[in-house]
Scaffold this active site. Structure first.
Site, PDB file in Angstrom:
ATOM      1  N   HIS A  21       0.847  -1.185   0.000  1.00 32.16           N
ATOM      2  CA  HIS A  21       0.000   0.000   0.000  1.00 32.16           C
ATOM      3  C   HIS A  21       0.885   1.237   0.000  1.00 32.16           C
ATOM      4  CE1 HIS A  21       1.016  -0.471   4.230  1.00 32.16           C
ATOM      5  NE2 HIS A  21       0.533   0.736   4.492  1.00 32.16           N
ATOM      6  N   ASP A  37       0.231  -3.939   6.740  1.00 27.39           N
ATOM      7  CA  ASP A  37      -0.767  -3.206   7.504  1.00 27.39           C
ATOM      8  C   ASP A  37      -2.200  -3.676   7.253  1.00 27.39           C
ATOM      9  OD1 ASP A  37       1.617  -1.979   7.816  1.00 27.39           O
ATOM     10  OD2 ASP A  37       0.846   0.057   7.633  1.00 27.39           O
ATOM     11  N   ASP A  59       5.882   4.750   4.986  1.00 27.10           N
ATOM     12  CA  ASP A  59       6.856   3.813   5.552  1.00 27.10           C
ATOM     13  C   ASP A  59       6.953   2.530   4.744  1.00 27.10           C
ATOM     14  OD1 ASP A  59       4.212   3.387   6.471  1.00 27.10           O
ATOM     15  OD2 ASP A  59       4.869   2.301   8.241  1.00 27.10           O
ATOM     16  N   HIS A  60       6.098   2.379   3.732  1.00 23.55           N
ATOM     17  CA  HIS A  60       6.127   1.192   2.876  1.00 23.55           C
ATOM     18  C   HIS A  60       6.498   1.523   1.426  1.00 23.55           C
ATOM     19  CE1 HIS A  60       4.141  -1.517   5.842  1.00 23.55           C
ATOM     20  NE2 HIS A  60       3.745  -0.340   6.306  1.00 23.55           N
ATOM     21  N   HIS A 118      -7.304  -2.044   5.710  1.00 20.20           N
ATOM     22  CA  HIS A 118      -6.495  -0.921   6.172  1.00 20.20           C
ATOM     23  C   HIS A 118      -7.181   0.360   5.715  1.00 20.20           C
ATOM     24  CE1 HIS A 118      -2.841   0.555   7.943  1.00 20.20           C
ATOM     25  NE2 HIS A 118      -2.423   1.142   6.842  1.00 20.20           N
ATOM     26  N   HIS A 174       1.322   3.968   1.990  1.00 12.58           N
ATOM     27  CA  HIS A 174       1.747   4.787   3.120  1.00 12.58           C
ATOM     28  C   HIS A 174       3.265   4.916   3.038  1.00 12.58           C
ATOM     29  CE1 HIS A 174      -2.086   4.289   5.780  1.00 12.58           C
ATOM     30  NE2 HIS A 174      -2.112   5.405   5.070  1.00 12.58           N
ATOM     31  N   HIS A 211       7.496  -4.807  11.654  1.00 13.08           N
ATOM     32  CA  HIS A 211       6.702  -3.573  11.571  1.00 13.08           C
ATOM     33  C   HIS A 211       6.275  -3.130  12.972  1.00 13.08           C
ATOM     34  CE1 HIS A 211       3.274  -0.916  10.453  1.00 13.08           C
ATOM     35  NE2 HIS A 211       3.970  -0.715   9.345  1.00 13.08           N
TER      36      HIS A 211
END
Length: 301
Positions: free
Chosen positions: A63, A204, A67-68, A141, A65, A262
């Site tokens: 996805h 997530d 941090d990914h 999510h 976000h 994570h």
């Protein structure tokens, strides 16, 4: 000789810490490398872990976000800078195409490599590798998110005692494997089923059907455990899992090796994640991921 191992590049959720980089993971599967969720700093972590741009054949984004995915821009530019000679496929939620485009062309650079955009919009198979099928399942999510699963086709294992009983040796072993029959002897008479390996990557998400489907029967499950069990309500509200929830998924799915990762920056003691995971009754191998760790996939059953 085939190598199947999971290389941890980063393990922090939301923000990096002194000891944990943003997410980033590379699965070595025989001669291929699959890069999952390259967060900020992934390019430097690759250098520290001995992972080269040439090692990457696929990029899988769960996805969009930060941090990914914030490290995607640097990774793509490095693939081009190093003139990687083979095509690199990129899988990501189709709803995030605008984010992928921004990251791919975040700054000016010379494109020398072939990057294949293969967005994901539904559950099911998305790619066929030399020795695996890559498939996805939708997760739960706040933004659209998909988990990934790699499945090796089932095969057969030759049994030396059965081969000897039928007088099959030397080049004839290869012939019966290739042709399925040698004279009056069938492959089934001198071998036994060998289940293919299964690997799943779940980031997530709340608990949902997609998590269970991805985890079912896996040799290795890499799964987020952002929070400890005391924060279960907070985890659910923000679309995440706790250590106990992740371990119960693994226990019920028959997972052989569970890798937790994570982690929220609020936690400094990783042993508590292991304690809570074991408290669920999960009895398989268990790894609490740390940056730059290498985790071999379990040997085939």
């Amino acid at each position: 000789m085939s190598v199947r191992e999971f290389v941890v590049l980063g393990t922090a959720s939301q923000v990096p810490t002194r000891h944990r980089n943003h997410n980033g993971y590379l699965l070595r599967w025989d001669g291929e490398g699959i890069l999952f969720d390259p967060g900020e700093g992934t390019q430097r972590q690759m250098l520290r872990a001995g992972v080269a741009a040439h090692d990457i054949n696929r990029i899988c984004i769960t996805h969009f976000h930060g941090d990914h995915s914030l490290g995607l821009a640097g990774v793509i530019q490095r693939i081009n800078l190093d003139q990687v000679p083979h095509p690199v496929a990129a899988h990501y939620p189709a709803s995030g195409q605008k984010f992928f485009d921004r990251l791919r062309y975040a700054t000016a650079y010379r494109e020398t490599a072939e990057l294949l955009e293969e967005p994901v919009s539904e559950d099911g198979p998305v790619a066929q590798g030399a020795s695996y099928v890559l498939e996805t399942r939708r997760l739960s999510h706040p933004v659209e998110s998909f988990g990934y699963r790699i499945t090796e086709p089932d095969g057969r294992r030759m049994v030396p005692e059965l081969l000897a009983r039928h007088g099959i040796k030397g080049p004839d072993v290869g012939r019966i494997q290739r042709d399925g029959r040698l004279g009056g002897v069938t492959l089934e008479e001198v071998s036994e089923p060998r289940p293919g390996q299964r690997f799943a990557f779940v980031m997530d998400t709340r608990l949902c059907g997609g998590v269970d489907e991805l985890a079912e029967g896996c040799d290795m499950l890499v799964i987020e455990s952002t929070f400890l069990d005391e924060e279960e309500r907070l985890a659910t509200d923000h679309g995440h899992l706790t250590a106990g929830q992740a371990a119960r998924v693994a226990r019920d799915a028959g997972v052989r090796h569970l890798v937790l990762t994570h982690f929220s920056q609020r936690y400094t003691d990783p042993t508590e994640f292991e304690r809570q995971a074991r408290a669920t009754g999960f009895e398989g191998e268990l790894t609490v991921a740390a940056d730059l760790m290498r985790v071999p996939l379990p040997k085939r059953g």
